[in-house]
Design a protein around this motif. Structure first.
Motif, PDB file in Angstrom:
ATOM      1  N   GLY A 120       0.835  -1.191   0.000  1.00 20.73           N
ATOM      2  CA  GLY A 120       0.000   0.000   0.000  1.00 20.73           C
ATOM      3  C   GLY A 120       0.870   1.241   0.000  1.00 20.73           C
ATOM      4  N   TYR A 122      -0.233   5.401   1.356  1.00 24.88           N
ATOM      5  CA  TYR A 122      -0.789   6.063   2.533  1.00 24.88           C
ATOM      6  C   TYR A 122      -2.027   5.314   3.017  1.00 24.88           C
ATOM      7  CZ  TYR A 122      -3.786   9.386   5.017  1.00 24.88           C
ATOM      8  OH  TYR A 122      -4.623   9.974   5.917  1.00 24.88           O
ATOM      9  N   PHE A 123      -2.094   5.077   4.315  1.00 24.21           N
ATOM     10  CA  PHE A 123      -3.308   4.542   4.934  1.00 24.21           C
ATOM     11  C   PHE A 123      -3.782   5.548   5.990  1.00 24.21           C
ATOM     12  CE2 PHE A 123      -1.324   0.519   3.553  1.00 24.21           C
ATOM     13  CZ  PHE A 123      -2.385  -0.022   2.838  1.00 24.21           C
ATOM     14  N   MET A 131     -10.727   3.464   1.487  1.00 26.32           N
ATOM     15  CA  MET A 131      -9.485   2.884   2.010  1.00 26.32           C
ATOM     16  C   MET A 131      -9.708   2.368   3.427  1.00 26.32           C
ATOM     17  SD  MET A 131      -6.371   5.422   0.858  1.00 26.32           S
ATOM     18  CE  MET A 131      -7.163   6.908   1.485  1.00 26.32           C
ATOM     19  N   SER A 133      -8.605   1.641   7.311  1.00 25.51           N
ATOM     20  CA  SER A 133      -7.745   2.382   8.227  1.00 25.51           C
ATOM     21  C   SER A 133      -6.440   1.620   8.421  1.00 25.51           C
ATOM     22  CB  SER A 133      -8.439   2.563   9.574  1.00 25.51           C
ATOM     23  OG  SER A 133      -8.490   1.325  10.279  1.00 25.51           O
ATOM     24  N   PHE A 134      -5.417   2.350   8.845  1.00 20.21           N
ATOM     25  CA  PHE A 134      -4.132   1.697   9.088  1.00 20.21           C
ATOM     26  C   PHE A 134      -4.235   0.655  10.208  1.00 20.21           C
ATOM     27  CE2 PHE A 134       0.505   2.018  10.444  1.00 20.21           C
ATOM     28  CZ  PHE A 134       0.952   1.214   9.396  1.00 20.21           C
ATOM     29  N   VAL A 137      -5.582  -2.441   8.683  1.00 20.12           N
ATOM     30  CA  VAL A 137      -4.574  -3.119   7.866  1.00 20.12           C
ATOM     31  C   VAL A 137      -3.611  -3.893   8.771  1.00 20.12           C
ATOM     32  CG1 VAL A 137      -2.607  -2.763   6.335  1.00 20.12           C
ATOM     33  CG2 VAL A 137      -4.732  -1.507   5.952  1.00 20.12           C
TER      34      VAL A 137
END
Length: 675
Positions: A120, A122-123, A131, A133-134, A137
């Motif tokens: 990926g 940017y998260f 997208m 969220s980080f 992920v």
């Protein structure tokens, strides 16, 4: 408590030294730690002036809860792409292959064997615009690692196999000739933006290397269309918001096709390449605008990017404090009518607003405008405009300044050396040649300190631990060769030869192909190799150019043969993708023209000798090399067996292994260099 990055020299890594994330630098120890803990590696790649890198750092890496997730489930590795372009290139290729796009920050999850399996850029900290969220992920990857390990291993193995199976670029297909260069010009003409200059649509990047090709093509063939595209693009950029109308220098790119609103970071490499292009445009046309922009850009580099050690820093950030404590992109550069009035008073503010295109609605954000210069002030208003610029610059200097990445990158300093040396010589600014010489001295003293290999980066007088890659050797050699031609100091030719011998020994493969890393470099999952230009000339095409120039200076057949073999890829790609191999096309123009070898002999204090040298410098012959000094001087091979003519200074011109009769007449020399 600071993490392991506190011991690094990279400004980008140091920005993360106080994160709650337990960062590691790229190292064997980091991957060994991942094996010991049996966890994946989170690889985060970015650079100091990257806007979205700062955003993700603030939102996620500075967040205690997110950092706790990272530290529990991963070994986190942070990489400055400008320090380790090899690591960046290998994993960016994987990201682009898997997702169809790439960019920074780059976020890649690896096995402890450095094999990528999830990608990926940017998260966000929460789900946004489709997208995840980080934290989502991180949680998903951690669950896959613990619950579906075989599947993860299969994905990683397949990706590595796919990367290894990708065809490598190759050389040796023969040099590009007239048909290929004509086809490249036709392709550029089709993509040319006749309304705004440049090529393609938004976002629009300065096509520095393509512009150099167009100027060289016009010089060799007389193609007026090539010169027109170059001149119109240069004028559009210089009058647009991408150019700093107060302080000089160019931003990274424009977000629109008309060059109005830039992405405000200022990179050393862009400004070095464009400074050289504008100096060459002045040489070709005598344009006052080109002269002004070349000198202002050179002065910007010296004023804003020069370090105490004499080298040049990498970049200025796009963001700065807007006066309210918020870091905002463009805050340092944009103006509202009210800000103009505060700095200038009502009458001059109204005049400046008309002159620079500042409106109540604004051309940027929140009613602010980026300064543009639709037309120059008339002669009667020149003094008024000079005063306005001076006062606006003084007012801007009171604002919070953008951060500076003080890292010195060898390759980009090589580009700056070439630009400052040639601009200083062409435009009668010996101080710029001095600054180029000081930067070259620093590279020799610090980046070649062990006398064996080139180090890629340094900071605050301390060499970094990363080995130079192909572009470092090639661009530094290019800078040294330019410095040799304008100073008459043969030591720079010797240093260039030293670097290029390493290129032949450590970076060259069978058939003339070139690798981005040395034969004995740290092995990665794939050995990076890319002949196409990006923001800078590729190491491959830069090496071809430096090898060709060195061969012209010395008569070295191995170096010329290597240059010709490397240009095989230009023959293949030039007609199909000219925008992405512009420097290779420029080198091909030099090859077709010879390049011309100019030797001027005489006494350094002789006016006739200096007139011949000036004529040689002013010549537009593509890639011409110049050596000057006393007859039979040991400084340059080109001066050997070149006597005075009837006791007078003389110039000798050779190309294609044939020499013309020497001349003592500057006009005769000019004719020899234009036909």
């Amino acid at each position: 408590m600071p993490n392991r990055l506190a011991h690094e020299t990279s400004p980008y890594l140091l920005q993360h030294a106080d994160n709650p994330v337990d960062w590691w630098p790229w190292s064997a120890e980091a991957f060994e730690e991942a094996r010991r803990r049996d966890v994946p590696v989170l690889l985060s790649v970015g650079y100091s002036s990257c806007h979205w890198c700062h955003v993700m750092a603030h939102e996620s890496f500075e967040d205690e809860a997110t950092a706790a997730l990272v530290n529990e489930h991963f070994v986190a590795v942070k990489v400055d792409r400008e320090e380790r372009p090899d690591v960046d290139a290998v994993y960016m290729e994987a990201v682009q292959a898997a997702t169809g796009q790439g960019g920074w920050p780059m976020t890649v999850f690896l096995t402890p064997d450095a094999e990528p399996f999830y990608f990926g850029t940017y998260f966000p900290p929460e789900p946004r615009h489709g997208m995840p969220s980080f934290p989502e992920v991180l949680d998903g990857v951690a669950q896959a690692w613990t619950g579906r390990r075989e599947e993860v291993a299969e994905v990683a193995a397949r990706i590595v196999k796919d990367l290894a199976g990708r065809s490598l670029a190759h050389g040796g297909d023969g040099v590009p000739g007239e048909p290929e260069l004509a086809q490249a010009l036709l392709g550029l003409t089709r993509e040319y933006d006749t309304a705004s200059g440049g090529f393609g649509g938004a976002p629009k990047f300065p096509p520095s290397m393509v512009l150099e090709f167009l100027l060289r093509h016009h010089a060799r063939t007389g193609a007026e269309g090539a010169l027109q595209m170059a001149a119109d693009t240069c004028e559009a950029m210089a009058r647009g918001g991408i150019y700093d109308q107060l302080g000089g220098g160019f931003a990274r790119y424009a977000v629109d096709r008309a060059w109005v609103v830039p992405h405000f970071e200022k990179m050393l490499y862009d400004n070095a390449l464009l400074c050289r292009v504008y100096a060459h445009l002045w040489r070709a046309t005598g344009s006052d605008l080109a002269r002004r922009v070349a000198l202002e850009t050179a002065d910007f580099m010296v004023r804003e990017l020069r370090t105490p050690e004499g080298g040049f820093a990498s970049a200025l950030d796009a963001d700065s404090d807007d006066g309210t404590g918020r870091h905002v992109e463009g805050a340092y550069y944009a103006w509202t009518p009210a800000q103009l009035t505060a700095a200038l008073g009502e009458d001059d503010a109204a005049y400046a607003a008309r002159h620079f295109g500042v409106t109540e609605e604004g051309t940027f954000e929140h009613g602010s405008s980026v300064l543009q210069l639709p037309q120059d002030a008339g002669v009667a208003d020149a003094e008024r405009m000079a005063s306005i610029r001076e006062r606006l610059l003084a007012a801007r200097d009171e604002r919070a300044r953008p951060g500076r990445d003080d890292k010195i990158v060898a390759a980009w300093n090589g580009l700056a050396i070439a630009a400052l040396a040639e601009t200083g010589a062409l435009l009668d600014r010996p101080d710029l040649v001095e600054r180029a010489t000081e930067a070259a001295d620093l590279l020799v003293r610090l980046h070649l300190d062990d006398g064996a290999r080139l180090t890629r980066t340094s900071k605050d007088g301390q060499a970094g631990g990363n080995a130079g890659v192909l572009e470092d050797y090639a661009d530094v050699a290019e800078g040294f060769l330019a410095l040799a031609s304008v100073t008459g100091e043969g030591v720079w030719l010797e240093f260039a030869g030293f670097l290029l011998d390493i290129v032949l020994d450590q970076f060259t493969a069978e058939g003339g192909a070139l690798y981005d890393t040395a034969h004995d470099a740290e092995p990665l999952i794939r050995r990076p190799q890319d002949p196409t230009d990006n923001a800078t000339p590729s190491g491959w095409t830069a090496a071809a150019g430096a090898l060709l120039s060195y061969a012209a200076h010395t008569g070295s057949e191995p170096h010329r043969a290597a240059a010709e073999a490397a240009l095989g890829v230009v023959k293949a790609l030039g007609p199909r993708a000219p925008r992405f191999i512009g420097w290779g096309l420029a080198v091909a123009e030099a090859l077709l023209d010879g390049p011309r070898e100019i030797a001027v002999v005489g006494a350094l204090d002789d006016d006739a000798f200096r007139a011949l040298c000036r004529t040689a410098l002013d010549a537009t012959a593509p890639g011409a090399v110049l050596a000057f000094g006393p007859p039979d001087s040991a400084e340059f091979p080109l001066l050997k067996d070149r006597p005075l003519v009837d006791g007078a200074p003389a110039a000798y011109v050779c190309r294609h292994f044939a020499c013309e009769a020497p001349t003592t007449d500057p006009a005769g020399l000019a004719r020899a260099l234009t036909r």
